[in-house]
Scaffold this active site. Structure first.
Site, PDB file in Angstrom:
ATOM      1  N   THR A 227       0.210  11.396  29.359  1.00  0.00           N
ATOM      2  CA  THR A 227      -1.420  10.931  28.458  1.00  0.00           C
ATOM      3  C   THR A 227      -1.713  11.808  28.036  1.00  0.00           C
ATOM      4  OG1 THR A 227      -2.946   9.098  28.161  1.00  0.00           O
ATOM      5  CG2 THR A 227      -2.414   9.531  30.404  1.00  0.00           C
ATOM      6  N   HIS A 279       1.853   3.241  44.095  1.00  0.00           N
ATOM      7  CA  HIS A 279       2.231   3.752  45.838  1.00  0.00           C
ATOM      8  C   HIS A 279       2.833   2.715  46.668  1.00  0.00           C
ATOM      9  CE1 HIS A 279       0.199   5.531  49.113  1.00  0.00           C
ATOM     10  NE2 HIS A 279      -1.180   5.810  48.781  1.00  0.00           N
TER      11      HIS A 279
END
Length: 309
Positions: A227, A279
């Site tokens: 992005t 994560h």
């Protein structure tokens, strides 16, 4: 078959001496245990299950609390627009990603002075081939190299099977702002395309996105998303991972800033890069090393060209 109910008070419990010994050792009352054996016999497994107790209920996914806004005060005007269509889909995807994947973001400053010079040299040649060469194709190429060296960034987590799926193909989603919300068309097989091909395809997909003419195939199959806040600028962003992926990169405006080079201050073209990771799949160290590799590729674009295919 379902286990037999526990015996009524006063009736003998069907169990072998070995099972009774295990029950005494574990402190389990055989009269309270439902037998799964023949004729309702209590087995050793029944005793062990009774000792462990019932399995804990599954953890509920946290959900945002729905709130109703208060009416405006007298004299204050508000406009209400229904959350529907594409905007609603985007909202649901972002909530699902934010509340499912534990995000962590790593930010690095990149000196792109040499990249700016290289792009300026190549721009006239690209124009002769019908392409407006931006910085994005260089970034896409650097990303594919980074992903090949760090495959856990080009992956997905299959929650149903509890498997990490490493993808050996490189389809890069490129976020495009439109009047109807953020669209993410996909450059398929980005690692197999030249800078000119990437530049032409990105421009074509962006035009289709703004005109709301993207085909279903144009927005499916991405393995990693980029992005770009580009001209808007900004020094830091923490982008939310696109559902079905484990990482997303945010790139920012290039600024000329003073830098300490070889004992003196020089003006350098610099750009911040931020990467958000899931994560559950990507460890912090792996994410940091990947970002540093990205920085190396952008700061030494001549070496990047050696990696092109």
């Amino acid at each position: 078959a379902a286990p037999a109910p526990a015996p009524e008070p006063g009736l003998p419990v069907l169990a072998t001496p070995g099972t009774r010994r295990v029950a005494r050792e574990l402190g389990v009352d055989l009269r309270a245990v439902s037998g799964s054996g023949k004729h309702g016999r209590v087995t050793r497994e029944d005793v062990e299950r009774a000792k462990e107790g019932p399995p804990p209920p599954p953890l509920a996914q946290p959900r945002p609390v729905a709130t109703r806004l208060a009416a405006p005060a007298a004299g204050q005007v508000e406009e209400r627009i229904a959350l529907k269509g594409l905007r609603k889909v985007i909202a649901e995807n972002m909530v699902r990603s934010a509340f499912t994947a534990p995000h962590f973001t790593y930010v690095e400053e990149v000196d792109v002075t040499r990249l700016v010079a290289l792009r300026d040299r190549l721009k006239p040649r690209a124009q002769a081939l019908g392409a407006e060469l931006s910085f994005l194709p260089f970034i896409l190429k650097a990303v594919t190299i980074m992903l090949k060296e760090h495959p856990y960034l080009n992956a997905a987590l299959d929650d149903a099977t509890q498997e990490i799926v490493l993808k050996r193909y490189y389809n890069l989603g490129v976020a495009v702002a439109t009047d109807r919300g953020l669209m993410v068309p996909v450059v398929h097989q980005a690692d197999q395309k030249s800078l000119v091909e990437l530049s032409t395809e990105v421009a074509h997909l962006a035009d289709k996105a703004r005109a709301m003419k993207l085909d279903p195939a144009d927005i499916k199959g991405s393995t990693f998303t980029i992005t770009s806040l580009g001209k808007v600028g900004g020094i830091l962003a923490t982008p939310i991972i696109n559902p079905g992926e484990v990482a997303i990169m945010g790139i920012h405006r290039i600024f000329v800033r003073p830098a300490w080079i070889d004992g003196k201050v020089e003006p350098r073209s610099q750009m911040n890069v931020s990467l958000s990771f899931d994560h559950r799949v990507v460890d912090g160290y792996v994410g940091a090393v990947a970002v540093q590799r990205m920085r190396e590729l952008l700061e030494e674009p001549e070496a990047l060209l050696l990696e092109l295919r």
